[in-house]
Design a protein around this motif. Sequence first.
Motif, PDB file in Angstrom:
ATOM      1  N   LEU A 185      -0.880   6.075  -9.208  1.00 10.79           N
ATOM      2  CA  LEU A 185      -2.254   6.415  -9.602  1.00 10.79           C
ATOM      3  C   LEU A 185      -3.055   5.180 -10.001  1.00 10.79           C
ATOM      4  N   TRP A 186      -2.390   4.143 -10.508  1.00 11.34           N
ATOM      5  CA  TRP A 186      -3.115   2.925 -10.859  1.00 11.34           C
ATOM      6  C   TRP A 186      -3.636   2.209  -9.621  1.00 11.34           C
ATOM      7  N   ILE A 188      -8.373   0.824  -6.528  1.00 10.64           N
ATOM      8  CA  ILE A 188      -9.174   0.918  -5.312  1.00 10.64           C
ATOM      9  C   ILE A 188     -10.545   1.493  -5.613  1.00 10.64           C
ATOM     10  N   VAL A 189     -10.604   2.534  -6.455  1.00 11.51           N
ATOM     11  CA  VAL A 189     -11.895   3.110  -6.851  1.00 11.51           C
ATOM     12  C   VAL A 189     -12.735   2.055  -7.565  1.00 11.51           C
ATOM     13  N   PHE A 203       0.785  -1.230   0.000  1.00 15.33           N
ATOM     14  CA  PHE A 203       0.000   0.000   0.000  1.00 15.33           C
ATOM     15  C   PHE A 203       0.825   1.291   0.000  1.00 15.33           C
ATOM     16  N   VAL A 204       2.116   1.231   0.323  1.00 15.07           N
ATOM     17  CA  VAL A 204       2.924   2.451   0.371  1.00 15.07           C
ATOM     18  C   VAL A 204       4.012   2.427  -0.703  1.00 15.07           C
ATOM     19  N   VAL A 260      -4.008  -3.110 -17.576  1.00 14.67           N
ATOM     20  CA  VAL A 260      -2.850  -2.223 -17.443  1.00 14.67           C
ATOM     21  C   VAL A 260      -1.771  -2.853 -16.562  1.00 14.67           C
ATOM     22  N   LYS A 261      -2.175  -3.468 -15.471  1.00 11.29           N
ATOM     23  CA  LYS A 261      -1.219  -4.066 -14.539  1.00 11.29           C
ATOM     24  C   LYS A 261      -0.795  -5.475 -14.968  1.00 11.29           C
ATOM     25  N   ARG A 262      -1.395  -5.967 -16.059  1.00 12.30           N
ATOM     26  CA  ARG A 262      -1.058  -7.299 -16.590  1.00 12.30           C
ATOM     27  C   ARG A 262      -1.298  -8.394 -15.553  1.00 12.30           C
ATOM     28  N   GLU A 263      -2.498  -8.343 -14.966  1.00 10.71           N
ATOM     29  CA  GLU A 263      -2.895  -9.300 -13.931  1.00 10.71           C
ATOM     30  C   GLU A 263      -3.866 -10.310 -14.541  1.00 10.71           C
TER      31      GLU A 263
END
Length: 114
Positions: free
Chosen positions: A23-24, A29-30, A17-18, A75-78
Amino acid sequence: MLIQLSRDIGDYLYDVFVAKFDLWLVFGIVAQVLFAMRFVVQWLASEKEGRSVIPMAFWFFSMAGGLLTLIYGLVKREPIIIIGQVLSVFIYVRNLQLILKERREAKAERQKVS
């Protein structure tokens, strides 16, 4: 041992989380909050009616949250997120189409009767 476990958990949470904050992460989270809101909406509507109901807002939150979560996964390729959301988004859209079609037909039927 308990102190080490506590440190390990703290290090993990810091990393997730830190240290990896961008921004992604905020976008993800949104997306997750929108997706979770569908359950809140469904629960409140059911409590109000005193029976299980699925309001239209459930499908809008499902679609918005699912689509944003899919974008985040792409975007995160998950792959797990992509697989979990790609079909779901189409199902949410289709449910909205069916609901709107049913409402149009019911409106047309009411107009015939009057």
